[in-house]
Design an enzyme around this catalytic site. Structure first.
Site, PDB file in Angstrom:
ATOM      1  CG  ASP A 141      -2.095   0.745   1.252  1.00  0.00           C
ATOM      2  OD1 ASP A 141      -2.098   1.810   0.623  1.00  0.00           O
ATOM      3  OD2 ASP A 141      -3.067   0.302   1.884  1.00  0.00           O
ATOM      4  CG  ASP A 184      -4.236   6.071   0.696  1.00  0.00           C
ATOM      5  OD1 ASP A 184      -4.954   5.256   1.274  1.00  0.00           O
ATOM      6  OD2 ASP A 184      -4.184   7.284   0.993  1.00  0.00           O
ATOM      7  CD  GLU A 228      -8.753   4.624  -0.725  1.00  0.00           C
ATOM      8  OE1 GLU A 228      -9.483   4.454   0.257  1.00  0.00           O
ATOM      9  OE2 GLU A 228      -7.801   5.421  -0.708  1.00  0.00           O
ATOM     10  CG  HIS A 232      -7.722   0.043   6.275  1.00  0.00           C
ATOM     11  ND1 HIS A 232      -7.786  -0.211   4.910  1.00  0.00           N
ATOM     12  CD2 HIS A 232      -7.241   1.291   6.391  1.00  0.00           C
ATOM     13  CE1 HIS A 232      -7.362   0.845   4.254  1.00  0.00           C
ATOM     14  NE2 HIS A 232      -7.022   1.780   5.118  1.00  0.00           N
ATOM     15  CG  ASP A 233     -10.224   3.396   5.262  1.00  0.00           C
ATOM     16  OD1 ASP A 233      -9.499   3.530   6.257  1.00  0.00           O
ATOM     17  OD2 ASP A 233      -9.865   3.657   4.097  1.00  0.00           O
TER      18      ASP A 233
HETATM   19  O1  TEU Z   1      -8.787   6.372   2.538  1.00  0.00           O
HETATM   20  C1  TEU Z   1      -9.363   7.343   1.721  1.00  0.00           C
HETATM   21  C2  TEU Z   1     -10.695   7.732   2.062  1.00  0.00           C
HETATM   22  O2  TEU Z   1     -11.383   8.293   1.251  1.00  0.00           O
HETATM   23  C3  TEU Z   1     -11.121   7.484   3.453  1.00  0.00           C
HETATM   24  O3  TEU Z   1     -10.876   8.645   4.139  1.00  0.00           O
HETATM   25  C4  TEU Z   1     -12.506   7.104   3.551  1.00  0.00           C
HETATM   26  O4  TEU Z   1     -13.323   8.029   2.912  1.00  0.00           O
HETATM   27  C5  TEU Z   1     -12.888   7.071   4.972  1.00  0.00           C
HETATM   28  O5  TEU Z   1     -11.927   6.399   5.690  1.00  0.00           O
HETATM   29  C6  TEU Z   1     -14.182   6.361   5.131  1.00  0.00           C
HETATM   30  O6  TEU Z   1     -14.484   6.318   6.468  1.00  0.00           O
HETATM   31  C7  TEU Z   1      -7.434   6.146   2.441  1.00  0.00           C
HETATM   32  C8  TEU Z   1      -7.005   5.117   3.450  1.00  0.00           C
HETATM   33  O7  TEU Z   1      -7.615   3.897   3.138  1.00  0.00           O
HETATM   34  C9  TEU Z   1      -7.340   5.612   4.820  1.00  0.00           C
HETATM   35  O8  TEU Z   1      -7.045   4.652   5.811  1.00  0.00           O
HETATM   36  C10 TEU Z   1      -6.546   6.868   5.053  1.00  0.00           C
HETATM   37  O9  TEU Z   1      -6.939   7.440   6.279  1.00  0.00           O
HETATM   38  C11 TEU Z   1      -6.756   7.902   3.941  1.00  0.00           C
HETATM   39  O10 TEU Z   1      -6.685   7.341   2.648  1.00  0.00           O
HETATM   40  C12 TEU Z   1      -5.677   8.946   3.990  1.00  0.00           C
HETATM   41  O11 TEU Z   1      -4.465   8.407   3.595  1.00  0.00           O
END
Ligand code: TEU
Length: 558
Positions: free
Chosen positions: A102, A208, A261, A333-334
């Site tokens: 990642d 990302d 992403e 994970h989000d």
């Molecule tokens: O996530 C991008 C993103 O759009 C997230 O902020 C998402 O909208 C949110 O988590 C939903 O709850 C990526 C990564 O996957 C995330 O872990 C990071 O915090 C973010 O980018 C910043 O790098």
């Protein structure tokens, strides 16, 4: 030069996402690490996954659980060493499991040496996006930000730096300054890093928020507040990705897997970015199905009628990406846990988890399994804010309370929506001491690990885990599942989703009840087909042709 998706090494593989912090703890300090992952390679091999994606394990500023990287070419000490990562790549490759890391190239950590050099006015001064205070305003004063743009994590997207006397842009946390992709040296520093990892043996990258790298000319215009909507379709995005593709694949025999992403990207743009003719991304994560159970803000769940909306979104992306390719996911994970969100983590937990798996894994695209999804891990009964560590949740909480929201409502929102739901330790077995004995665990292990864990489900052939193993195998063994065209059958119904896959005359059809009530469907859809798999199991091959039990799903074949 175009290529054929069916010829690509990844086209019949399922990807498994590991969040290193909470996957497996090898040294007993309560935090996951590379040594722990190495001990669990047998789980991945047994499951049959073809690719592993590792969330960041690089040295980080610690503001966003690893997504604020301060050294793209290292391993954070608490996770292990670069030598261990090399050994892990070898372990996985021995099992024919490919490795995706990642990388976060929209922004760095504010502790990255590039940012320090930019602040100091060195040769990297313009590697970040600096702007003076709004005209007439006192620099650094409240409301003096260069534009109205907000950060994804709330608050302004601009932070004043006293040493510079200007503001830097950060679409995420203030410790995540955005890189300026207009500068060719920035782009080439990124490609150098990618080549460095490819030379070490990695097979691809999960990029990302990669669709945010090209800022539109008018991103600072009055009224532009929403960071993702403002920046999602930047004018130079495809150009930058094509350049990346050329630069990293030059002179290499294997195509590098590029997974974007891409929050906020439209289906039309998704098709363009992943089309074999564009030669940019191989697949992308869209977010629209993550929004169907949410009202205006992600935090307040609004699940009414969501099955119909869900199938409509999935259908639109399946139909739109014809020359392109979808990443298929229910969780990462989000996101809160899929079984709690789209399934039923009470009465129908196992059955709904299996049905969600069947629907996802039979679509066209590459299925992703997020650690714990294969055993139906569920949302966490957090009892208070002190149990939360995720920055998005804590920033939301601060703003929600400041705006007069009640603590009870807040806790409810956190339980529904917090990213920490997905970040508790992997449930390997039913013993509380088990793998997470160190006491330093970032988040407590879910109390239900006693009943929902890998060890027990390995012993039970009817478990969610065994069902996932079967689905993962199906993609390798059934060409219709890997390569067939998508065929919509039931879209927009509030209980049933049905679709087909077709390769020549060979067909598969999925019919699934995504509700806790019995449902019926037009049985002519399955005329002439036979049941390949049903959950709950049916013995007579045809029983209940147009009827489905709660959360029942079936796979038919021609
Ligand atoms: O996530 C991008 C993103 O759009 C997230 O902020 C998402 O909208 C949110 O988590 C939903 O709850 C990526 C990564 O996957 C995330 O872990 C990071 O915090 C973010 O980018 C910043 O790098």
């Amino acid at each position: 030069m175009t290529h054929l998706i069916a010829d690509q090494w990844w086209s019949d593989r399922v990807v498994y996402q590991i969040y290193p912090r909470s996957f497996a703890d090898g040294n007993g300090d309560g935090v996951g690490d590379l040594a722990g992952i190495r001990e669990r390679v047998d789980h991945l091999a047994w499951l049959g996954v073809g690719v592993v994606w590792f969330s960041p394990f690089f040295p980080s500023g610690g503001a966003d659980s690893g997504y604020d990287i301060k050294d793209y070419r290292g391993v954070e000490a608490r996770y292990g060493t670069l030598d261990e990562f090399d050994a892990l790549i070898d372990d996985l490759h021995r099992h024919d499991i490919k490795v995706v890391i990642d990388q976060v190239y929209n922004h760095t950590s504010d502790e990255h040496p590039w940012f320090a050099d930019s602040v100091a006015g060195g040769e990297r001064r313009d590697w970040y996006i600096w702007r003076p205070a709004r005209s007439g305003a006192e620099p650094g004063a409240p409301g003096a930000e260069p534009s109205e743009l907000r950060s994804v994590f709330r608050g302004p997207a601009w932070t004043f730096h006293p040493d510079v006397g200007e503001y830097y842009l950060h679409l995420f946390h203030r410790k995540q300054p955005d890189l300026n992709w207009e500068v060719p040296e920035v782009r080439h520093a990124v490609y150098d890093t990618m080549r460095w990892w490819l030379d070490r043996g990695v097979d691809g990258f999960r990029l990302d928020v990669i669709n945010l790298i090209s800022k539109p000319d008018d991103f600072m215009a009055p009224g532009r507040r929403n960071p993702i909507a403002t920046v999602a379709h930047g004018p130079r995005l495809a150009e930058f990705l094509q350049e990346m593709r050329r630069e990293i694949d030059a002179g290499r025999s294997a195509r590098t897997l590029l997974i974007g992403e891409t929050p906020g990207v439209s289906a039309v743009e998704g098709e363009r970015l992943t089309s074999t003719e564009t030669e940019a991304l191989d697949m992308l994560f869209q977010f629209e199905h993550m929004d169907v159970d949410r009202a205006a803000t992600k935090w307040i769940a609004n699940v009414d009628g969501s099955v119909g909306r869900l199938s409509a979104v999935l259908d639109r992306w399946q139909t739109s990406l014809r020359s392109g390719w979808n990443s298929l996911y229910w969780s990462n994970h989000d996101q809160p846990r899929a079984v709690s969100r789209f399934g039923d983590d009470g009465e129908w937990r196992a059955r709904s988890a299996k049905t969600l798996g069947t629907v996802l894994h039979l679509l066209r695209g590459t299925p992703f399994v997020y650690q714990g999804e294969e055993i139906a891990m569920a949302n966490v009964p957090f009892s208070g804010l002190d149990e939360i560590e995720d920055v998005e949740s804590t920033q939301f909480a601060t703003e929600f309370l400041a705006d007069g929201g009640s603590p009870d409502e807040l806790l409810d929102a956190i339980r529904h929506s917090s990213r920490d739901n997905a970040r508790t330790p992997m449930q390997w077995d039913g013993t509380p001491e088990g793998t997470w004995a160190g006491g330093g665990s970032p988040l407590a292990i879910h109390p239900d690990h006693v009943d929902w864990n890998v060890a027990d489900q390995r012993d039970d052939p009817t478990s969610v885990l065994h069902h996932y193993r079967w689905l993962i195998d199906l993609r390798r063994t059934d060409r219709v599942v890997a390569h067939g065209e998508y065929e919509p059958l039931i879209v927009g119904d509030d209980q049933v989703i049905a679709f087909g896959r077709r390769l020549g005359d060979d067909r598969r059809v999925v019919v699934a009840n995504l509700s806790g009530d019995p449902a019926s469907f037009d049985a002519t859809l399955i005329d002439g087909l036979t049941i390949e798999h049903a959950d709950p199991e049916r013995s007579d091959g045809t029983a209940g042709a147009g009827e489905l039990e709660p959360w029942e799903s079936r796979l038919y074949r021609s």
